[in-house]
Scaffold this active site. Structure first.
Site, PDB file in Angstrom:
ATOM      1  N   GLN A   1       0.817  -1.225   0.000  1.00 45.62           N
ATOM      2  CA  GLN A   1       0.000   0.000   0.000  1.00 45.62           C
ATOM      3  C   GLN A   1       0.843   1.263   0.000  1.00 45.62           C
ATOM      4  O   GLN A   1       0.319   2.358  -0.229  1.00 45.62           O
ATOM      5  CB  GLN A   1      -0.951   0.002   1.207  1.00 45.62           C
ATOM      6  CG  GLN A   1      -1.984  -1.106   1.181  1.00 45.62           C
ATOM      7  CD  GLN A   1      -3.023  -0.948   0.065  1.00 45.62           C
ATOM      8  OE1 GLN A   1      -3.166   0.118  -0.539  1.00 45.62           O
ATOM      9  NE2 GLN A   1      -3.748  -2.017  -0.227  1.00 45.62           N
TER      10      GLN A   1
ATOM     11  N   SER B   1       2.857  -4.860  -5.352  1.00 45.02           N
ATOM     12  CA  SER B   1       1.844  -5.441  -6.248  1.00 45.02           C
ATOM     13  C   SER B   1       1.475  -4.453  -7.342  1.00 45.02           C
ATOM     14  O   SER B   1       1.203  -3.281  -7.051  1.00 45.02           O
ATOM     15  CB  SER B   1       0.603  -5.780  -5.416  1.00 45.02           C
ATOM     16  OG  SER B   1      -0.414  -6.274  -6.251  1.00 45.02           O
TER      17      SER B   1
ATOM     18  N   HIS C   1      -1.248  -4.097  -9.263  1.00 49.32           N
ATOM     19  CA  HIS C   1      -2.586  -3.523  -9.409  1.00 49.32           C
ATOM     20  C   HIS C   1      -2.930  -2.488  -8.352  1.00 49.32           C
ATOM     21  O   HIS C   1      -3.984  -1.860  -8.418  1.00 49.32           O
ATOM     22  CB  HIS C   1      -3.652  -4.634  -9.480  1.00 49.32           C
ATOM     23  CG  HIS C   1      -3.937  -5.352  -8.200  1.00 49.32           C
ATOM     24  ND1 HIS C   1      -5.055  -5.102  -7.446  1.00 49.32           N
ATOM     25  CD2 HIS C   1      -3.257  -6.338  -7.549  1.00 49.32           C
ATOM     26  CE1 HIS C   1      -5.056  -5.915  -6.386  1.00 49.32           C
ATOM     27  NE2 HIS C   1      -3.983  -6.664  -6.431  1.00 49.32           N
TER      28      HIS C   1
ATOM     29  N   THR D   1       8.032 -19.268 -16.837  1.00 47.94           N
ATOM     30  CA  THR D   1       8.159 -18.270 -17.902  1.00 47.94           C
ATOM     31  C   THR D   1       7.506 -16.961 -17.455  1.00 47.94           C
ATOM     32  O   THR D   1       6.408 -16.958 -16.911  1.00 47.94           O
ATOM     33  CB  THR D   1       7.508 -18.795 -19.200  1.00 47.94           C
ATOM     34  OG1 THR D   1       8.167 -20.011 -19.542  1.00 47.94           O
ATOM     35  CG2 THR D   1       7.639 -17.804 -20.341  1.00 47.94           C
TER      36      THR D   1
ATOM     37  N   CYS E   1     -12.800  -8.684   0.207  1.00 50.59           N
ATOM     38  CA  CYS E   1     -12.972 -10.073   0.616  1.00 50.59           C
ATOM     39  C   CYS E   1     -13.356 -10.893  -0.605  1.00 50.59           C
ATOM     40  O   CYS E   1     -14.274 -10.536  -1.335  1.00 50.59           O
ATOM     41  CB  CYS E   1     -14.066 -10.141   1.684  1.00 50.59           C
ATOM     42  SG  CYS E   1     -14.453 -11.806   2.150  1.00 50.59           S
TER      43      CYS E   1
HETATM   44  C1  LIG Z   1      -1.152  -4.891   2.467  1.00 49.57           C
HETATM   45  C2  LIG Z   1      -1.452  -5.893   1.394  1.00 49.57           C
HETATM   46  N1  LIG Z   1      -0.646  -6.956   1.256  1.00 49.57           N
HETATM   47  C3  LIG Z   1      -0.858  -7.881   0.298  1.00 49.57           C
HETATM   48  C4  LIG Z   1      -1.928  -7.780  -0.563  1.00 49.57           C
HETATM   49  C5  LIG Z   1      -2.122  -8.852  -1.615  1.00 49.57           C
HETATM   50  O1  LIG Z   1      -1.789  -8.319  -2.879  1.00 49.57           O
HETATM   51  P1  LIG Z   1      -2.072  -9.162  -4.222  1.00 49.57           P
HETATM   52  O2  LIG Z   1      -3.482  -8.857  -4.590  1.00 49.57           O
HETATM   53  O3  LIG Z   1      -1.109  -8.615  -5.235  1.00 49.57           O
HETATM   54  O4  LIG Z   1      -1.822 -10.573  -3.930  1.00 49.57           O
HETATM   55  C6  LIG Z   1      -2.813  -6.695  -0.436  1.00 49.57           C
HETATM   56  C7  LIG Z   1      -4.005  -6.588  -1.303  1.00 49.57           C
HETATM   57  O5  LIG Z   1      -5.063  -6.174  -0.860  1.00 49.57           O
HETATM   58  C8  LIG Z   1      -2.553  -5.718   0.558  1.00 49.57           C
HETATM   59  O6  LIG Z   1      -3.348  -4.663   0.714  1.00 49.57           O
END
Ligand SMILES: Cc1ncc(COP(=O)(O)O)c(C=O)c1O
Length: 385
Positions: free
Chosen positions: A180, A200, A202, A238, A326
């Protein structure tokens, strides 16, 4: 037609058009396998390496420290299980916190079933970690501390530099789930003493299905996936080339626009937060008021139910959330807010608004126009029944 307002950017963000454009050729003419030594492979390989440089530049690390994964869940699993496997001869104790994402808590639980000892530290009512409690929890057997950079539900930012110093002083590996924080605030990787950092795609306007684990040079981590020698033997399989290119572009965009965008988004967030608190009685802020991500506000609305409020916001075209996304679509009570002592007893709706680049002043004005009426109506109805 109802206007849609998206205020759930901590769940996911819209793909940036520039990231999409950068990705498109890798779904068609740029189809090579980056491990192939011929022209088709070489072209794709150079795109992967350019993306690695873009990620490294945003984080402030070396390109060789970036390992691409399928998501931050994989990054967290690789960091936690990989360090546990690499260091278990030195000890079997792991320290984490109650407010981590399930992608940290569940691998820790798995390791507990495998015979490791896990200490899960409480936080205070603002979601903040007590460094003295962390120091007291560390034993001679501690091999790993896993603590997040910023909380996904409240935005509270942990004292990451101090956690790193504490861990480094005792020769303990420090994993930080920075999902985050990346792209929202500067990370200071070089001075941070973080050994492993998860991110991450996205969450920062990149695509879904791509993440990275930044592994500080010299840190021993056993791979999660065994197979080919991709990612310098650290992650077999890959490469998701289009995803990697999209993540790289998203990091480049974040690096050039983060300072101004964060200020703009924070001003919108503050206006939303202050407007709600000024116009709706019985509203309380959850999380640290200052040490907080610029885009996140989590509020408790007393005498309202979370599902009713979220449903009515949705009817008005407003996407918010009651905490973490969720997968079942159900509204579960938040383990983060429970850990902070929030929300037990009287009916209370705990709602997270997380803003992003797509938000405007008009969005905030529109939410402030409809929200007081929705809350009032729900309170009146529940008083009647
Ligand atoms: C603090 C945190 N860690 C890990 C994740 C998991 O990320 P991913 O969707 O890329 O697996 C999230 C996703 O909500 C997150 O907010």
């Amino acid at each position: 037609m109802t206007r849609h307002i998206y205020l759930d950017n901590n769940a996911t963000t819209a793909l940036h058009p520039e990231a999409l454009e950068a990705m498109l050729p890798f779904f068609s003419e740029q189809f090579g396998n980056p491990s192939s030594i011929h022209w088709a492979g070489r072209r794709v390989k150079s795109a992967v390496e350019e993306a690695r440089e873009q990620v490294a530049s945003l984080i402030g690390c070396e390109a060789s420290e970036v390992v691409f994964t399928s998501c931050a869940t994989e990054s967290n699993n690789m960091a936690i299980k990989g360090v546990a496997a690499a260091r278990h001869a030195r000890g079997n104790h792991i320290v984490t916190t109650t407010v981590e994402h399930p992608a940290v808590l569940t691998p820790c639980l798995y390791l507990e079933h495998q015979g490791f000892q896990v200490t899960t530290l409480d936080v205070d009512e603002q979601g903040m970690l007590d460094l003295n409690a962390l120091e007291a929890a560390i034993t001679d057997a501690t091999i790993l501390v896993s603590a997040m950079y910023a909380n996904n539900e409240t935005g509270t930012i942990f004292p990451v530099r101090e956690i790193g110093e504490l861990a480094a002083g005792k020769g303990i590996c420090f994993h930080c789930d920075a999902v985050q924080a990346v792209g929202k605030i500067p990370l200071h990787w070089k001075e941070s003493n973080i050994h492993l950092l998860s991110l991450s795609g996205h969450k920062l306007q990149g695509p879904k299905g791509i993440g990275a684990l930044i592994i500080r040079k010299g840190t021993k981590v056993f791979p999660l996936l065994h197979g080919g020698s991709q990612e310098r033997n650290r992650r077999a399989g890959t490469e998701n080339v289009a995803g990697i290119v999209g993540l790289g572009k998203a990091c480049e965009i974040a690096e050039r626009s983060m300072t101004t965008e964060s200020l703009r988004i924070q001003a919108l967030r503050d206006r939303l937060e202050q407007g709600i608190i000024a116009t709706i009685p019985g509203v309380r802020l959850n999380g640290h008021p200052l040490k907080r991500l610029p885009n996140t506000v989590n509020l408790s609305f007393l005498d309202v139910k979370s599902d009713s409020l979220l449903f009515n916001l949705d009817l008005a075209g407003i996407a918010a959330s009651s905490g973490s996304a969720c997968s079942s679509g159900a509204i579960k009570s938040s383990h983060v807010l429970r850990a902070m002592g929030v929300g037990s007893g009287a009916p209370v709706a705990n709602i997270r608004f997380s803003l992003g680049s797509g938000n405007s002043e008009q969005d905030v004005a529109d939410v402030l126009k409809v929200l007081p009426g929705i809350v009032q109506r729900l309170r009146d109805t529940s008083a009647v029944t």
